[in-house]
Design a protein around this motif. Structure first.
Motif, PDB file in Angstrom:
ATOM      1  N   TYR A  93       0.844  -1.188   0.000  1.00  0.00           N
ATOM      2  CA  TYR A  93       0.000   0.000   0.000  1.00  0.00           C
ATOM      3  C   TYR A  93       0.885   1.246   0.000  1.00  0.00           C
ATOM      4  CZ  TYR A  93      -4.138  -2.805   0.659  1.00  0.00           C
ATOM      5  OH  TYR A  93      -5.154  -3.695   0.467  1.00  0.00           O
ATOM      6  N   TYR A  94       0.584   2.132  -0.928  1.00  0.00           N
ATOM      7  CA  TYR A  94       1.382   3.338  -1.113  1.00  0.00           C
ATOM      8  C   TYR A  94       0.526   4.591  -0.905  1.00  0.00           C
ATOM      9  CZ  TYR A  94       4.647   0.266  -3.590  1.00  0.00           C
ATOM     10  OH  TYR A  94       5.519  -0.733  -3.937  1.00  0.00           O
ATOM     11  N   CYS A  95       1.171   5.594  -0.368  1.00  0.00           N
ATOM     12  CA  CYS A  95       0.558   6.912  -0.208  1.00  0.00           C
ATOM     13  C   CYS A  95       1.102   7.827  -1.308  1.00  0.00           C
ATOM     14  CB  CYS A  95       0.907   7.438   1.169  1.00  0.00           C
ATOM     15  SG  CYS A  95       0.129   9.002   1.615  1.00  0.00           S
ATOM     16  N   ARG A 100       3.144  20.648  -6.619  1.00  0.00           N
ATOM     17  CA  ARG A 100       3.752  21.474  -7.666  1.00  0.00           C
ATOM     18  C   ARG A 100       3.954  20.661  -8.944  1.00  0.00           C
ATOM     19  NH1 ARG A 100       8.119  25.060  -4.077  1.00  0.00           N
ATOM     20  NH2 ARG A 100       6.544  26.117  -2.827  1.00  0.00           N
ATOM     21  N   GLY A 101       2.946  19.879  -9.283  1.00  0.00           N
ATOM     22  CA  GLY A 101       2.972  19.135 -10.531  1.00  0.00           C
ATOM     23  C   GLY A 101       3.794  17.865 -10.519  1.00  0.00           C
ATOM     24  N   ARG A 102       4.368  17.524  -9.391  1.00  0.00           N
ATOM     25  CA  ARG A 102       5.211  16.336  -9.308  1.00  0.00           C
ATOM     26  C   ARG A 102       4.559  15.335  -8.361  1.00  0.00           C
ATOM     27  NH1 ARG A 102      11.632  16.171  -7.447  1.00  0.00           N
ATOM     28  NH2 ARG A 102      11.775  13.907  -7.304  1.00  0.00           N
ATOM     29  N   ASP A 103       4.673  14.055  -8.738  1.00  0.00           N
ATOM     30  CA  ASP A 103       4.107  12.986  -7.916  1.00  0.00           C
ATOM     31  C   ASP A 103       5.120  12.526  -6.875  1.00  0.00           C
ATOM     32  OD1 ASP A 103       2.770  11.988 -10.952  1.00  0.00           O
ATOM     33  OD2 ASP A 103       1.516  12.521  -9.236  1.00  0.00           O
ATOM     34  N   TYR A 104       4.653  12.419  -5.640  1.00  0.00           N
ATOM     35  CA  TYR A 104       5.490  11.919  -4.553  1.00  0.00           C
ATOM     36  C   TYR A 104       4.839  10.679  -3.970  1.00  0.00           C
ATOM     37  CZ  TYR A 104       8.132  16.252  -4.759  1.00  0.00           C
ATOM     38  OH  TYR A 104       8.918  17.286  -5.181  1.00  0.00           O
ATOM     39  N   TRP A 105       5.688   9.651  -3.803  1.00  0.00           N
ATOM     40  CA  TRP A 105       5.246   8.369  -3.267  1.00  0.00           C
ATOM     41  C   TRP A 105       6.112   7.970  -2.103  1.00  0.00           C
ATOM     42  CZ3 TRP A 105       1.139   5.905  -5.679  1.00  0.00           C
ATOM     43  CH2 TRP A 105       0.799   6.340  -6.962  1.00  0.00           C
ATOM     44  N   GLY A 106       5.518   7.238  -1.176  1.00  0.00           N
ATOM     45  CA  GLY A 106       6.317   6.611  -0.155  1.00  0.00           C
ATOM     46  C   GLY A 106       6.856   5.282  -0.654  1.00  0.00           C
ATOM     47  N   ARG A 107       7.561   4.576   0.234  1.00  0.00           N
ATOM     48  CA  ARG A 107       8.115   3.274  -0.133  1.00  0.00           C
ATOM     49  C   ARG A 107       7.098   2.151   0.016  1.00  0.00           C
ATOM     50  NH1 ARG A 107      14.342   3.117   2.133  1.00  0.00           N
ATOM     51  NH2 ARG A 107      15.090   4.886   0.919  1.00  0.00           N
ATOM     52  N   GLY A 108       5.990   2.448   0.643  1.00  0.00           N
ATOM     53  CA  GLY A 108       4.933   1.463   0.781  1.00  0.00           C
ATOM     54  C   GLY A 108       4.985   0.702   2.090  1.00  0.00           C
ATOM     55  N   THR A 109       3.848   0.133   2.440  1.00  0.00           N
ATOM     56  CA  THR A 109       3.760  -0.734   3.608  1.00  0.00           C
ATOM     57  C   THR A 109       3.036  -2.019   3.173  1.00  0.00           C
ATOM     58  OG1 THR A 109       3.085  -0.872   5.937  1.00  0.00           O
ATOM     59  CG2 THR A 109       1.600   0.322   4.462  1.00  0.00           C
TER      60      THR A 109
END
Length: 115
Positions: A93-95, A100-109
């Motif tokens: 599962y990712y957040c 500012r137009g850029r996608d940010y993701w975590g590393r997931g759980t």
């Protein structure tokens, strides 16, 4: 620098509940919509839930009625409460946040649902 960090995953039996958390830094958290996605083994990443800055929520059909997304702006955290988990919910599962137009993701759980 923007950071996105998920937590709360684990190994549970079918029917159990889990609450995932996602904490961000480096953004004005309160003004952004945030999303939870998941990626099952061998599958593409798909949307699970979304919460807007005003708190409106949207859910994938596959999880409606079993999942609740919420946010705590004071803690820069978004939550995903998952109830009555099934084996098909097994995934990373990712957040996600777009800043500012850029996608940010975590590393997931990782969430594993198995008897």
């Amino acid at each position: 620098q923007v950071y996105v960090v998920e937590s709360g995953g684990g190994l549970v039996q079918p029917g159990a509940s889990l609450r995932l958390s996602c904490t961000t830094s480096g953004i004005n958290f309160a003004i952004y919509a945030l999303d939870w996605y998941r990626q099952a083994p061998g599958s593409q990443r798909v949307s699970v839930a979304r919460i807007t800055s005003s708190g409106s929520a949207e859910y994938a059909e596959s999880v409606k009625g079993r999942v609740t997304i919420s946010r705590n702006n004071a803690r820069n955290t978004v939550y995903l409460q998952m109830d009555n988990l099934q084996t098909d919910d097994t995934a990373v599962y990712y957040c996600h946040v777009k800043h500012r137009g850029r996608d940010y993701w975590g590393r997931g759980t990782h969430v594993t649902v198995s008897s």
